[in-house]
Design an enzyme around this catalytic site. Sequence first.
Site, PDB file in Angstrom:
ATOM      1  N   ARG A  52      36.041  32.000  38.784  1.00 28.25           N
ATOM      2  CA  ARG A  52      36.443  33.263  38.156  1.00 28.25           C
ATOM      3  C   ARG A  52      37.571  33.866  38.980  1.00 28.25           C
ATOM      4  NH1 ARG A  52      35.189  38.492  38.889  1.00 28.25           N
ATOM      5  NH2 ARG A  52      35.164  39.880  37.057  1.00 28.25           N
TER       6      ARG A  52
ATOM      7  N   LYS B 161      38.370  38.819  46.855  1.00 25.27           N
ATOM      8  CA  LYS B 161      37.259  39.599  47.408  1.00 25.27           C
ATOM      9  C   LYS B 161      37.456  39.895  48.896  1.00 25.27           C
ATOM     10  CE  LYS B 161      33.863  38.722  43.859  1.00 25.27           C
ATOM     11  NZ  LYS B 161      32.568  38.119  43.444  1.00 25.27           N
TER      12      LYS B 161
HETATM   13  N1  LIG Z   1      29.711  35.715  37.279  1.00 25.32           N
HETATM   14  C1  LIG Z   1      30.379  36.578  38.104  1.00 25.32           C
HETATM   15  N2  LIG Z   1      30.808  37.773  37.620  1.00 25.32           N
HETATM   16  C2  LIG Z   1      31.459  38.601  38.486  1.00 25.32           C
HETATM   17  N3  LIG Z   1      31.957  39.849  38.273  1.00 25.32           N
HETATM   18  C3  LIG Z   1      32.482  40.255  39.456  1.00 25.32           C
HETATM   19  S1  LIG Z   1      33.200  41.838  39.650  1.00 25.32           S
HETATM   20  C4  LIG Z   1      33.581  41.954  41.325  1.00 25.32           C
HETATM   21  C5  LIG Z   1      34.937  41.357  41.671  1.00 25.32           C
HETATM   22  O1  LIG Z   1      35.536  40.623  40.842  1.00 25.32           O
HETATM   23  O2  LIG Z   1      35.383  41.628  42.808  1.00 25.32           O
HETATM   24  N4  LIG Z   1      32.347  39.328  40.419  1.00 25.32           N
HETATM   25  C6  LIG Z   1      31.699  38.274  39.817  1.00 25.32           C
HETATM   26  C7  LIG Z   1      31.221  37.010  40.314  1.00 25.32           C
HETATM   27  O3  LIG Z   1      31.367  36.639  41.502  1.00 25.32           O
HETATM   28  N5  LIG Z   1      30.558  36.197  39.399  1.00 25.32           N
END
Ligand SMILES: Nc1nc2[nH]c(SCC(=O)O)nc2c(=O)[nH]1
Length: 285
Positions: free
Chosen positions: A258, A223
């Site tokens: 994640r 990010k």
């Molecule tokens: N639960 C959860 N789901 C997500 N989906 C994305 S998409 C944006 C990216 O990966 O840059 N971020 C997240 C996060 O931080 N937590």
Amino acid sequence: TSPQFDCNGRILRLDRPRVMGIVNITPDSFSDGGAHFDAEAAIAHGLRLAQEGADILDVGGESTRPGSQEVPVEEELRRVVPVIEGLARNTALPISIDTSKPEVMRAAIKAGAGMLNDVYGLRREGALDAAAELGMPVVLMHMLGEPRAMQEAPEYDDVVGEVHRFLAERIFAAEMAGVARKNIIADPGFGFGKTVAHNLQLLAQLRRFTELGVPVLAGLSRKKTIGELTGRDEPRQRVHGSVAAHLIAAQNGATIVRAHDVAATVDALKVWAAVAAVAPPRKDA
Ligand SMILES: Nc1nc2[nH]c(SCC(=O)O)nc2c(=O)[nH]1
């Protein structure tokens, strides 16, 4: 006994921090530049993440990056259903669906997914009822406003306190709608309406969110905050910074991280878990 989730018959055990591998099916991934998306490439990528040691695969058909636009439901379905079916056939791993649309939640579970991952915290019309009816584990995440404008000038009096209160409210709303508390995971939503300073405070005080009484998921992979702290403009160059952030998240109580770079994250968490196994019990435990 540590919590575990039954994800449509596939078990995710949280006896140690687990890695959610990211399978994005969006214009900037797995497309031949044309309108249609290469499901085979996305499936192959998911299987590679499984090989790298992912504990769950997160399939997303709508980019929720800052400034992104909504994807029509038919388009989102076209992207995610074939990939979930292909992954479910070729790996025994649990699969989560990264969506805010109830129709996509239902179709994804039907296709074999076993966890809902909603960056909008089940606030879309019909999402609470869909989550309750589907009876699957669900990740509730904090976002300030909408992806389109959330990064314009995010402001909080007390970011940790406000995100904490939002998550407590969404957990309550989910339980009132019929979602079993044992099926809920909380996520502060790094980068979703937060400055670098806000993200650092949320990471430094991540253990506050374990007070909600549900497992905590942290997603910092590649990010912008990592990019700004390391000076790495290219997301692919943010692996080391992302691994460092996810180690800190594990140290501060996260039990799911994640990540794009699964192998690196799995290795780091193996070292973390080995040390945690011999560490003296926490004074605040
Ligand atoms: N639960 C959860 N789901 C997500 N989906 C994305 S998409 C944006 C990216 O990966 O840059 N971020 C997240 C996060 O931080 N937590």
